[in-house]
Design an enzyme around this catalytic site. Structure first.
Site, PDB file in Angstrom:
ATOM      1  N   GLU A  24       1.018  -1.093   0.048  1.00 44.27           N
ATOM      2  CA  GLU A  24      -0.058   0.072   0.058  1.00 44.27           C
ATOM      3  C   GLU A  24       0.831   1.115   0.038  1.00 44.27           C
ATOM      4  O   GLU A  24       1.765   1.238   0.920  1.00 44.27           O
ATOM      5  CB  GLU A  24      -0.910   0.074   1.178  1.00 44.27           C
TER       6      GLU A  24
ATOM      7  N   ARG B 165       5.187 -12.771   9.051  1.00 41.52           N
ATOM      8  CA  ARG B 165       5.663 -11.927   8.960  1.00 41.52           C
ATOM      9  C   ARG B 165       7.198 -11.830   9.539  1.00 41.52           C
ATOM     10  O   ARG B 165       7.394 -12.368  10.568  1.00 41.52           O
ATOM     11  CB  ARG B 165       5.027 -10.597   9.133  1.00 41.52           C
TER      12      ARG B 165
ATOM     13  N   LYS C  37       4.310   0.283   9.285  1.00 39.43           N
ATOM     14  CA  LYS C  37       4.567   1.887   8.673  1.00 39.43           C
ATOM     15  C   LYS C  37       3.659   2.975   9.320  1.00 39.43           C
ATOM     16  O   LYS C  37       4.282   4.139   9.315  1.00 39.43           O
ATOM     17  CB  LYS C  37       3.702   1.780   7.160  1.00 39.43           C
TER      18      LYS C  37
HETATM   19  P1  ATP Z   1       2.711  -2.106   7.672  1.00 36.24           P
HETATM   20  O1  ATP Z   1       1.834  -2.674   8.716  1.00 36.24           O
HETATM   21  O2  ATP Z   1       4.083  -2.069   7.701  1.00 36.24           O
HETATM   22  O3  ATP Z   1       2.021  -1.291   6.785  1.00 36.24           O
HETATM   23  P2  ATP Z   1       1.327  -3.989   5.558  1.00 36.24           P
HETATM   24  O4  ATP Z   1       1.528  -5.415   5.791  1.00 36.24           O
HETATM   25  O5  ATP Z   1       0.157  -2.907   5.844  1.00 36.24           O
HETATM   26  O6  ATP Z   1       2.534  -3.484   6.446  1.00 36.24           O
HETATM   27  P3  ATP Z   1       1.772  -3.729   3.034  1.00 36.24           P
HETATM   28  O7  ATP Z   1       2.155  -2.422   2.036  1.00 36.24           O
HETATM   29  O8  ATP Z   1       0.285  -3.896   2.958  1.00 36.24           O
HETATM   30  O9  ATP Z   1       2.343  -3.338   4.294  1.00 36.24           O
HETATM   31  O10 ATP Z   1       2.688  -4.818   2.481  1.00 36.24           O
HETATM   32  C1  ATP Z   1       2.710  -5.243   1.107  1.00 36.24           C
HETATM   33  C2  ATP Z   1       3.217  -6.726   1.350  1.00 36.24           C
HETATM   34  O11 ATP Z   1       4.314  -6.749   2.106  1.00 36.24           O
HETATM   35  C3  ATP Z   1       1.957  -7.587   2.180  1.00 36.24           C
HETATM   36  O12 ATP Z   1       1.815  -8.846   1.030  1.00 36.24           O
HETATM   37  C4  ATP Z   1       2.603  -7.638   3.251  1.00 36.24           C
HETATM   38  O13 ATP Z   1       1.930  -9.145   3.777  1.00 36.24           O
HETATM   39  C5  ATP Z   1       4.155  -8.064   3.002  1.00 36.24           C
HETATM   40  N1  ATP Z   1       4.625  -7.512   4.518  1.00 36.24           N
HETATM   41  C6  ATP Z   1       4.509  -6.431   5.286  1.00 36.24           C
HETATM   42  N2  ATP Z   1       5.154  -6.387   6.270  1.00 36.24           N
HETATM   43  C7  ATP Z   1       5.825  -7.764   6.458  1.00 36.24           C
HETATM   44  C8  ATP Z   1       6.497  -8.104   7.239  1.00 36.24           C
HETATM   45  N3  ATP Z   1       7.052  -7.680   8.261  1.00 36.24           N
HETATM   46  N4  ATP Z   1       7.278  -9.405   6.879  1.00 36.24           N
HETATM   47  C9  ATP Z   1       6.737  -9.981   5.754  1.00 36.24           C
HETATM   48  N5  ATP Z   1       5.895  -9.515   4.949  1.00 36.24           N
HETATM   49  C10 ATP Z   1       5.551  -8.237   5.176  1.00 36.24           C
HETATM   50 MG    MG Z   2      -1.413  -3.041   4.887  1.00 40.03          MG
END
Ligand code: ATP
Ligand code: MG
Length: 562
Positions: free
Chosen positions: A36, A268, A278
Site C-alpha cells: 500500500e 511476517r 509503516k
Molecule cells: P505495515 O503494517 O508495515 O503497513 P502492511 O502489511 O500493511 O505492513 P503492505 O504495504 O500492505 O504493508 O505490505 C505489502 C506486502 O508486504 C504484503 O504482502 C505484506 O503481507 C508484506 N509484508 C508487510 N510487512 C511484512 C513483514 N514484516 N514481513 C513479511 N512481509 C511483510
Molecule cells: Mg497493509
C-alpha cells in the site's frame, strides 16, 4: 568481489508451487508484491519481495509490483516512487531480474482495475449476493459483532442496482451507504458476516483523481486484482489467514472463466530493537524523532541503504531467515551478522581516528614523510595495497591511551610500548595536559628499527593500534548509529516512543587517512579496529560524511553479559 549468489531456499510455499507446476495446474507461475503506498518499505517487505520475486525467477515466472491503492486519503505518489526505487534496488543484483519483473518493472495499480472491480460488484448484486446497506459504520460493526442481520439485507436486486449506481454517481455523502456481501451473519468467521465491499469517499485519489467517489475495500479489491492480473499464488502474511474464506468466496461466487489464484500465508518478519509498521515509522518521521524516512536508524529499505547495508546482504538475510507459518521475533544480531560476514570479505581497510589524541614522535625528523605499505583487504588479495603517509605528528584514538592503566591493558600507557599498525613501535615518554588537567598530547619515541623490513621488525609488543598522520589527515564527519530502541520489543506494551534510545546517534569529527578522499558511495570501508562504514549522500568532496553501518563486534551482547 561478487556478492553471494543467493541460492534459493526451500520452504512449504515453494513446495506448493513446485507441485502445481509438476501437476500441470499452472504452466506459468505468477506472483505479486502488493504494497500500500502509504509509507516507505521496510525490511519486513524485503522478505515479501524476495519471496515473490524469488519464486518467479526460480520457476521461470513473473512477479508484478502492485500498488494496493484503495485508500485515497492515506496514499501519495511520493510513496509510489520510493517503493519502486527500493524494489529495483533490492533485486538489481539478480542478473535475471528482468525476466521476472513484469512489464519492465512499471507498477500495476489496484486503481487501474476500479472499473472491472466495480463490474464484479454489479455482478454480485445481480446474483443476489450483495446489497446496499444504509447503516452507519458503527452500527454495521455492532451488528456484525453480535451476528444480527441488517434490515436492508433483503432489498430487491433492482433497488440494490439502482442504489449502487447512485452511490457511484456521487448522490450520497461519505458514510451514508455501503455495499455489503450477503454471506452468513452467523458465521464463526467474522469476515464472512456480510463484510463491506464498497464505501463512499469523496476524496482525491493520487491515480484516479476524482473519477471515483466509491472505493472497494481491501478484501474485495485484492482477490480481484489478483485474478485480473493472472496471479497464480497470492502470498501474504498470517493475519490474512482468517480472510482467506472471504477471498475464496468472492472468487467462487462470481462467474470467472480463468484459473483462480490461491492465497497462501506466511509469518511476517519481526526484528528486535525496532518497530516495523509503516504507521509507527510514519509517526517517528512526522514527529521529527528521526531525520526522515531514510534515516539510517530506521528499518526502512531506504534507511538501511543510506546506512550502508547492501542489497545482497538483505537478499541473503531474507533467504536465511526462511519462510514458515509460525510468528517469531528475529534477533537484529542475525542481520548484523549477515552484514559483517559480507563486509569482512568486501570492505576496504582504512585508518581513521574517531576521537583524536595528538602524538609527537620526538626522535622522528621534523618535515619528514614516509609512505608506509598498507594492505587493502586481507580477505581479498586482488584488492592490493596502498601507501599511507607517516610523519612526526600523529593522531591516535583517545581510548588507546590510559594514564593509569587497568590490569592487562596492552595499548599505550606512560612508559609503555605499542606498535602502530603498518609502522613503528612507539614508547610513551611524557603526557602533556591543559590547565584543566585534560590530556592534550603524548610525547613518544619511535623505535626507528622496528618498521616492517627493519632489523627490529620482529620485536613483539602486545598491542597494535591505528593512527593517522596529522599533517596529512582529512577531516570527516562520522555518524555513529546505534539501535533506535533500548528494548528488544518496543511494541510489547506502552508507548513505543518511550523506549527510544537517546544515544542512537552520535556525531564525531574524525581524522582519516588521505586515501579516503577518494571514497566511493558504492564501496564499503572497515576503519580498522573500529567498524564498517559507508559514505553518506550528504558527503561532499571537501566535507566527507561517513555512516557507521555496523560495529566490528556485537557490543550489545557484551553489555548484556555485564
Ligand atoms: P505495515 O503494517 O508495515 O503497513 P502492511 O502489511 O500493511 O505492513 P503492505 O504495504 O500492505 O504493508 O505490505 C505489502 C506486502 O508486504 C504484503 O504482502 C505484506 O503481507 C508484506 N509484508 C508487510 N510487512 C511484512 C513483514 N514484516 N514481513 C513479511 N512481509 C511483510
Ligand atoms: Mg497493509
Amino acid at each position: 568481489m561478487t556478492p553471494p549468489p543467493n541460492d534459493p531456499p526451500s520452504d512449504f510455499i515453494r513446495d506448493i508451487v513446485a507441485e502445481d507446476v509438476r501437476s500441470g495446474k499452472h504452466t506459468k507461475i505468477h506472483t505479486r508484491f502488493p504494497p500500500e503506498p502509504n509509507g516507505y518499505l521496510h525490511i519486513g517487505h524485503t522478505k515479501a519481495i524476495c519471496l515473490n520475486f524469488g519464486i518467479a525467477r526460480e520457476f521461470g515466472g513473473l512477479c508484478n509490483v502492485r500498488m494496493d491503492d484503495t485508500n485515497p486519503e492515506k496514499e501519495e505518489t511520493e510513496y509510489v516512487d520510493s517503493i519502486m526505487a527500493d524494489v529495483h534496488w533490492l533485486i538489481d543484483g539478480w542478473a535475471d531480474k528482468n525476466l521476472c519483473l513484469n512489464s519492465g518493472g512499471a507498477p500495476f495499480f489496484a486503481s487501474d482495475c476500479f472499473q472491472p472491480i466495480y463490474g464484479f460488484a454489479v455482478q454480485l448484486v445481480r446474483r443476489g449476493k450483495a446489497y446496499v446497506c444504509d447503516m452507519s459504520a458503527e452500527q454495521t460493526d455492532e451488528y456484525r459483532r453480535v451476528g444480527k442481520e441488517s434490515s436492508f439485507r433483503d432489498r430487491s436486486i433492482e433497488e440494490n442496482l439502482d442504489l449502487l449506481a447512485r452511490m457511484k454517481a456521487g448522490e450520497f455523502p461519505d458514510g451514508a451507504r455501503t455495499l455489503r456481501a450477503k454471506i452468513d451473519m452467523q458465521s464463526p468467521n467474522m469476515w464472512l458476516r456480510d463484510p463491506v465491499l464498497y464505501r463512499i469517499r469523496h476524496a482525491q485519489h493520487h491515480q484516479t483523481g476524482d473519477a471515483w467517489c466509491i472505493y472497494p475495500l481491501y478484501d474485495f479489491a485484492h482477490c480481484l486484482s489478483d485474478y485480473l492480473e493472472g496471479i497464480t499464488h497470492s502470498l501474504c502474511t498470517l493475519e490474512f489467514e482468517v480472510h482467506r474464506p472471504l477471498y475464496e468466496w468472492i472468487l467462487q461466487t462470481l462467474d470467472l472463466p480463468n484459473e483462480l489464484p490461491q492465497q497462501i500465508e506466511f509469518a511476517r518478519l519481526n526484528l528486535t530493537y525496532t518497530v516495523m509498521s509503516k504507521r509507527k515509522l510514519k509517526q517517528l518521521v512526522d514527529d521529527g524523532l528521526v531525520g526522515g524516512w531514510d534515516d539510517p536508524r530506521l528499518p526502512t529499505i531506504s534507511g538501511m541503504r543510506r546506512r550502508g547495508v547492501t542489497a545482497s546482504v538483505l537478499r541473503d538475510f531474507s533467504y536465511r531467515i526462511g519462510i514458515t507459518k509460525y510468528p517469531s521475533l528475529t534477533e537484529v544480531d542475525a542481520l548484523e551478522h549477515a552484514i559483517r560476514a559480507e563486509f569482512n570479505q568486501s570492505a576496504l581497510r582504512r585508518l581513521a581516528v574517531l576521537r583524536p589524541l595528538k602524538v609527537t614522535l620526538t626522535n622522528y625528523p621534523e618535515g619528514k614523510t614516509e609512505e608506509l605499505d598498507a594492505i587493502n583487504n586481507p580477505e581479498d588479495h586482488s584488492a592490493g595495497s596502498r601507501k599511507v603517509p607517516f610523519s612526526r605528528e600523529l593522531y591516535i584514538e583517545e581510548a588507546d591511551f590510559m594514564e593509569t592503566p587497568v590490569p592487562k591493558y596492552y595499548r599505550l600507557k606512560p612508559g609503555g610500548e605499542v606498535r602502530l599498525k603498518y609502522g613503528y613501535i612507539i614508547k610513551c615518554d611524557e603526557v602533556l595536559k591543559d590547565s584543566l588537567g585534560k590530556i592534550v598530547e603524548l610525547r613518544c619515541t619511535a623505535d626507528l628499527e622496528s618498521k616492517s623490513g627493519g632489523p627490529n621488525s620482529n620485536r613483539k609488543v602486545k598491542g597494535t593500534i591505528h593512527w593517522v598522520s596529522a599533517a596529512h589527515a582529512l577531516e570527516a564527519e562520522v555518524r555513529l548509529y546505534d539501535r533506535l530502541f533500548t528494548v528488544p520489543d518496543p511494541d510489547a506494551g506502552g508507548d513505543f516512543k518511550s523506549f527510544l534510545n537517546p544515544h542512537s546517534l552520535e556525531i564525531v569529527r574524525a581524522k582519516c587517512e588521505p586515501s579516503l578522499g577518494d571514497a566511493k558511495p558504492e564501496l564499503r570501508y572497515q576503519f580498522e579496529r573500529l567498524a564498517y562504514f559507508a559514505l553518506d549522500p550528504d558527503s561532499q568532496p571537501n566535507e566527507l560524511v561517513f555512516n557507521r553501518t555496523v560495529t566490528l563486534r556485537d557490543t550489545w551482547a557484551k553489555e548484556a553479559k555485564k
